[in-house]
Enzyme design. Structure first.
Site, short mmCIF file in Angstrom:
data_model
loop_
_atom_site.label_atom_id
_atom_site.label_comp_id
_atom_site.label_asym_id
_atom_site.label_seq_id
_atom_site.Cartn_x
_atom_site.Cartn_y
_atom_site.Cartn_z
N TYR A 99 0.82 -1.22 0.00
CA TYR A 99 0.00 0.00 0.00
C TYR A 99 0.85 1.27 0.00
O TYR A 99 0.41 2.31 -0.47
CB TYR A 99 -0.91 0.03 1.23
CG TYR A 99 -2.23 -0.66 1.04
CD1 TYR A 99 -2.29 -2.03 0.78
CD2 TYR A 99 -3.42 0.04 1.14
CE1 TYR A 99 -3.50 -2.67 0.62
CE2 TYR A 99 -4.64 -0.59 0.98
CZ TYR A 99 -4.68 -1.94 0.73
OH TYR A 99 -5.88 -2.57 0.56
N LYS A 109 3.12 -15.27 2.08
CA LYS A 109 3.46 -16.11 0.93
C LYS A 109 4.98 -16.31 0.93
O LYS A 109 5.68 -15.84 0.04
CB LYS A 109 2.98 -15.45 -0.38
CG LYS A 109 1.49 -15.60 -0.62
CD LYS A 109 1.07 -17.02 -1.02
CE LYS A 109 1.51 -17.34 -2.44
NZ LYS A 109 1.14 -18.75 -2.81
N ASP A 114 -2.84 -18.07 0.62
CA ASP A 114 -3.88 -18.68 -0.23
C ASP A 114 -4.55 -19.84 0.49
O ASP A 114 -5.78 -20.00 0.44
CB ASP A 114 -3.30 -19.10 -1.59
CG ASP A 114 -2.07 -20.00 -1.48
OD1 ASP A 114 -1.45 -20.07 -0.40
OD2 ASP A 114 -1.73 -20.65 -2.49
N ASP A 140 -6.33 -7.12 3.85
CA ASP A 140 -7.48 -6.49 3.19
C ASP A 140 -8.41 -7.56 2.64
O ASP A 140 -9.63 -7.53 2.86
CB ASP A 140 -6.95 -5.60 2.05
CG ASP A 140 -8.06 -4.86 1.33
OD1 ASP A 140 -8.97 -4.36 2.01
OD2 ASP A 140 -8.01 -4.79 0.09
N ASP A 172 -12.15 -9.24 4.38
CA ASP A 172 -13.44 -9.21 3.69
C ASP A 172 -14.05 -10.61 3.64
O ASP A 172 -15.24 -10.81 3.85
CB ASP A 172 -13.29 -8.72 2.24
CG ASP A 172 -13.57 -7.23 2.09
OD1 ASP A 172 -13.44 -6.51 3.09
OD2 ASP A 172 -13.93 -6.80 0.97
C1 IPM Z 1 -10.44 -1.40 3.68
C2 IPM Z 1 -10.70 -0.78 2.34
C3 IPM Z 1 -9.57 0.18 2.02
C4 IPM Z 1 -8.30 -0.62 1.91
C5 IPM Z 1 -9.78 1.05 0.80
C6 IPM Z 1 -11.08 1.81 0.85
C7 IPM Z 1 -8.63 2.00 0.57
O1 IPM Z 1 -10.86 -1.76 1.38
O2 IPM Z 1 -10.32 -0.65 4.67
O3 IPM Z 1 -10.37 -2.62 3.76
O4 IPM Z 1 -7.99 -1.17 0.84
O5 IPM Z 1 -7.57 -0.70 2.90
MG MG Z 2 -10.91 -3.74 2.15
#
Ligand code: IPM
Ligand code: MG
Length: 368
Positions: free
Chosen positions: A140, A191, A224, A248, A252
């Site tokens: 990032y 990884k 993975d 990230d 999710d």
């Molecule tokens: C998160 C989001 C952010 C990230 C974006 C909105 C920049 O997906 O907080 O997980 O990628 O970190």
């Molecule tokens: Mg995210």
């Protein structure tokens, strides 16, 4: 007297943060929680007004606060804005400038919502995972980065995955500390089979374990495989520690397992200073949901539970955090639902209705 900065942002951010304000007010009135609230713009609304997604003045307020409560940023109207001025850039600047290197993302399956998961109920019932995502390093922020045009007119995009010893060790310590208060197990995901930075990650996490936390169980897992194990047998995990990009994605995935993406909070924490205070930002995992913004139907629970995390991690009020989490659980058990988690036979409410129900549950549970 704590200083809280509220950054509601875009889309449903202002609506859900409105309910958080009511909850804060309740704790001020009924539980003697004293704080000063400030406000500012962030994201697309800041870009529209000031030409930047977060101003230096807002950053100064964030730096001076004990906790930032963040709503959500982004929306289709800013899709063409350059990278450095996008609404999301505000989030990245806040993380970087406040040095919020540890991002805690709980994936908790609320009992009344077990059926909302896309996995079989027996796989997710009672699920309680804490993902600790490194938040200020890796791909990032790594340099070099950019898009360059080559002599033949084609282009080349570059990002750099880079981690140094201390960046890995400090986030590993957060994960081991949390595991010590939970079920005593850390899984580190990287990884290391293809990336040097992944190999370093693995070795440094192992180092922290061996030197500082020998009594916590530590597993290493390729990222993975970790993604696969999360849908195969998610209850094997307690705390997962991983880098910025894998975190990230895995967070999710883990959030979706619970069937409650709209319900999950997060905390981003910095290092404690000499007085023991750490910078912190709290935000719901969900985004700005432009499609439902302004309609009063968004689910405020993730933002409210983010405030519960603030009570626990920034304000040292664990009992109040428990109370707030119990109030949310009670409302769900009572069958009160916003549209995103609606099911047959439940009572459908909007954003403010959910706020009302949580305040009532707080009052009922605390006897006040
Ligand atoms: C998160 C989001 C952010 C990230 C974006 C909105 C920049 O997906 O907080 O997980 O990628 O970190
Ligand atoms: Mg995210």
């Amino acid at each position: 007297m704590y200083k809280i900065l509220i950054l509601p942002g875009d889309g449903i951010g202002p609506e859900v943060m409105g309910e958080v304000r009511r909850v804060i007010h309740w704790f001020t009135e009924k539980r003697g929680f004293s704080c000063v609230l400030e406000d500012d713009l962030v994201g697309g609304v800041s870009y529209d007004k000031h030409g930047v997604p977060v101003t230096d003045a807002a950053m100064a307020k964030a730096l001076a606060s004990d906790a930032v409560l963040f709503g959500a940023v982004g929306g289709p109207q800013w899709a063409k804005v350059s990278f450095d001025k996008r609404p999301e850039a505000a989030l990245l600047r806040l993380r970087k400038d406040l040095e919020l290197f540890a991002n805690l993302r709980p994936a908790l399956c609320f009992k009344p919502l077990v059926k909302a998961s896309s996995l079989k109920p027996e796989l997710v019932e009672g699920l309680d995972i804490m993902i600790v995502r490194e938040l200020t390093g890796g791909v990032y922020f790594g340099e070099p980065r950019g898009i360059e045009t080559l002599p033949d007119g084609t282009r080349r995009g570059v990002n750099t995955q880079v981690y140094a010893t201390e960046e890995i060790r400090r986030v590993a310590r957060v994960a081991f500390d949390l595991a010590g208060k939970r079920r005593g197990k850390v899984t580190s995901a990287e990884k290391s089979n293809v990336m040097e930075s992944g190999l370093l990650w693995r070795e440094e996490v192992q180092w922290v374990h061996d030197h500082e936390y020998p009594s916590i169980a530590l597993d290493h897992m390729l990222a993975d495989n970790c993604a696969m194990q999360l849908v195969r047998a998610p209850k094997q995990f307690d705390v997962i520690v991983t880098d910025n990009l894998f975190g990230d994605m895995l967070s999710d995935e883990a959030a979706m397992l619970t069937g409650s993406l709209g319900m999950l909070p997060s905390a981003s924490l910095g290092a404690a200073d000499k007085s023991g205070r750490a910078k912190a930002m709290y935000e719901p995992i969900h985004g700005s949901a432009p499609d439902i913004a302004g309609k009063g139907v968004a689910n405020p629970i993730a933002s409210i539970l983010s405030f519960a995390m603030a009570l626990r991690y920034s304000f040292n009020r664990g009992a109040d955090a428990d109370l707030l989490e119990q109030a949310v659980e009670k409302v769900l058990t009572d069958g009160i639902r916003t549209g995103d988690i609606m099911e047959p036979g439940a009572t459908k409410v909007g954003t403010a209705g959910m706020g009302d129900a949580i305040l009532q549950a707080l009052t009922a549970l605390s006897g006040k």
